[in-house]
Design a protein around this motif. Structure first.
Motif, PDB file in Angstrom:
ATOM      1  N   SER A  87       0.837  -1.196   0.000  1.00 24.70           N
ATOM      2  CA  SER A  87       0.000   0.000   0.000  1.00 24.70           C
ATOM      3  C   SER A  87       0.877   1.253   0.000  1.00 24.70           C
ATOM      4  O   SER A  87       2.074   1.179   0.266  1.00 24.70           O
ATOM      5  CB  SER A  87      -0.922   0.000   1.223  1.00 24.70           C
ATOM      6  OG  SER A  87      -0.161   0.176   2.407  1.00 24.70           O
ATOM      7  N   ALA A 142      -7.916   2.553  -2.258  1.00 24.09           N
ATOM      8  CA  ALA A 142      -8.248   2.789  -0.854  1.00 24.09           C
ATOM      9  C   ALA A 142      -9.744   2.877  -0.612  1.00 24.09           C
ATOM     10  O   ALA A 142     -10.252   2.406   0.414  1.00 24.09           O
ATOM     11  CB  ALA A 142      -7.577   4.065  -0.363  1.00 24.09           C
ATOM     12  N   GLY A 177       0.529   1.315  -5.679  1.00 22.38           N
ATOM     13  CA  GLY A 177      -0.492   0.916  -4.718  1.00 22.38           C
ATOM     14  C   GLY A 177      -1.728   1.781  -4.682  1.00 22.38           C
ATOM     15  O   GLY A 177      -2.607   1.573  -3.840  1.00 22.38           O
TER      16      GLY A 177
END
Length: 467
Positions: free
Chosen positions: A262, A325, A307
């Motif tokens: 991430s 996200a 990411g």
């Protein structure tokens, strides 16, 4: 995606008379039948080396000299008779105008070794992410109810995960709803044991998992199952770190798994299922972080190198780019004519490749995703596997059977190498070193199932003769 479970493949040695047939039940697979069949132990399996190949031996060890037709004759038969699986009956005439012509006469990789000591198998005919490499010497393949590690240096295979029996997690697990930490014992003997009554975030025991998809990155292995399972394991440690059933619905197959870093540097595991949901877990406590619902079954997803972006493909002719996200849609990619099952990001993060059952791979510049800037066509079937090399120089596109095409990215995909073999392709993967020194191709076939290794052609390739 279609709910079509394939029988486990096994190595079968046919008798003296071979009769090669098309196996429609597993997507027109290549097999040998006829004569008195018997099991052939590993001690009798002959690998094929680069030297033997140069001396005239078939790359896969197929004894064409004992057949009633040549390799070229059988290839022509395959090209005429192979039927590509389609989910949507749509006219494809317009595609011809978009297709980029590529010369497939280059040789970027040379054949190095074919081994039958590991034999990839396929659970679902549309899912082919079953071969992964963590170095040019370390390859992981799915074989029946196991994940096998193959060392090309030691020429030795080893089981790293068995799912034939019960699988239980063996580490501390965090249950976010109750804010409780539980030490999950590996000596649980029954699913009715109170310790097994955990919700999805905490994990639960599994039994006899049929692995439908997998990924290995660094030291972490993630595997998805035909009935919605997810298993995570560190390859250098015994037992599973985490396992659960993601959906509770036996028809919600786990179609794809992704291990990625991430933007904040943490390692996460993502899984896509037939229940139209993409789920993300952390790898410290294996708690569920996000659940992104979509309008159709998600067959494949991949996260951009930084990411931040998520490519989502499934039972739709459109593909999506979403925020990794939040799951919020950023762009819709339109142009394919059928369902998609493969995607790959270029290492620079600006180009996304998508593979579809319409027999094409489309290339998108995510900065201008209104239309694909290139459309590449397969030889006989859907594009079910896509991989960019770590240096971004090459793109490998695998069809369901027989063909892997390696495109030269620097040449605008106009130059390519075509790897011509026989059998269902379980997966394709470049070694993760900067030079992408090795390319691995897994072949699932009852008789000639194997792992093929190709080496990057260099100026001093003649030194291979001493191997």
């Amino acid at each position: 995606m279609a709910q079509d479970l394939q029988d486990d493949l096994e190595l079968v040695a046919a008798g003296h008379d071979y009769d090669f047939e098309f196996d429609d039940a597993v997507g027109n697979g290549f097999r040998a039948s006829g004569g008195a069949s018997r099991y052939q132990p590993d001690t009798e399996v002959n690998d094929t080396s680069a030297r033997e190949y140069r001396q005239g031996k078939d790359m896969q060890g197929i004894p064409w000299e004992r057949l009633n037709y040549s390799r070229d004759q059988y290839r022509q038969t395959r090209l005429k008779q192979y039927k590509n699986y389609q989910s949507l009956a749509r006219p494809r005439d317009a595609q011809g105008k978009e297709l980029q012509r590529s010369e497939r006469r280059d040789a970027f990789y040379d054949f190095h070794l074919n081994t039958r000591h590991v034999k990839p198998t396929i659970v679902h005919f549309q899912l082919r992410n079953l071969v992964w490499a963590t170095s040019k010497h370390d390859v992981y393949v799915m074989q029946n109810y196991s994940v096998m590690h193959w060392s090309s240096l030691l020429r030795r295979g080893k089981e790293v995960l068995s799912v034939a029996g019960q699988v239980t997690p063996n580490q501390v697990i965090y249950l976010p709803q109750s804010n409780v930490i539980i030490l999950y014992r590996r000596d649980v003997r029954s699913i009715s044991d109170p310790l097994c009554d955990l919700d999805m975030q905490g994990g639960r025991p599994l039994s006899r998992v049929q692995i439908s998809t997998m990924m290995v990155k660094d030291n972490l292995l993630a595997a998805g199952g035909f009935h919605g399972e997810l298993i995570c394991k560190y390859v250098d440690q015994p037992g599973a770190a985490f396992c659960t059933n993601l959906t509770g619905n036996k028809k919600s197959i786990t179609n794809a798994v992704e291990i990625y870093e991430s933007p904040n540097g943490s390692t996460r595991v993502m899984a896509a299922n037939n229940d139209c949901v993409v789920r993300t877990f952390d790898t410290e406590k294996y708690s569920l972080l996000t659940q992104f619902p979509f309008a159709w079954s998600v067959n494949n997803m991949s996260v951009s190198p930084d990411g931040k972006l998520l490519a989502v493909l499934g039972d739709s002719s459109d593909c999506l780019i979403a925020d990794s996200a939040s799951g919020k849609e950023i762009a819709s990619l339109r142009g394919h004519a059928d369902y998609s099952f493969a995607s790959a990001w270029h290492p620079d993060g600006r180009v996304l490749a998508t593979g579809n059952q319409d027999r094409t791979c489309r290339l998108w510049d995510v900065r201008n995703p209104s239309e694909a800037f290139a459309v590449l066509e397969g030889r006989i079937g859907a594009v079910r596997g896509l991989r960019f090399s770590p240096d971004g120089r090459f793109l490998a596109a695998a069809e369901p059977a027989d063909f892997v095409c390696v495109y030269d990215v620097a040449a605008g995909y106009a130059r390519a190498q075509e790897i011509d073999l026989f059998g269902e392709i379980a997966g394709v993967f470049f070694s993760p070193d900067d030079g992408a020194e090795a390319l691995f191709v897994g072949v699932a076939d009852r008789t000639y199932g194997s792992l093929l290794e190709f080496r990057r052609r260099r100026r001093h390739a003649y030194l291979d003769c001493y191997l």
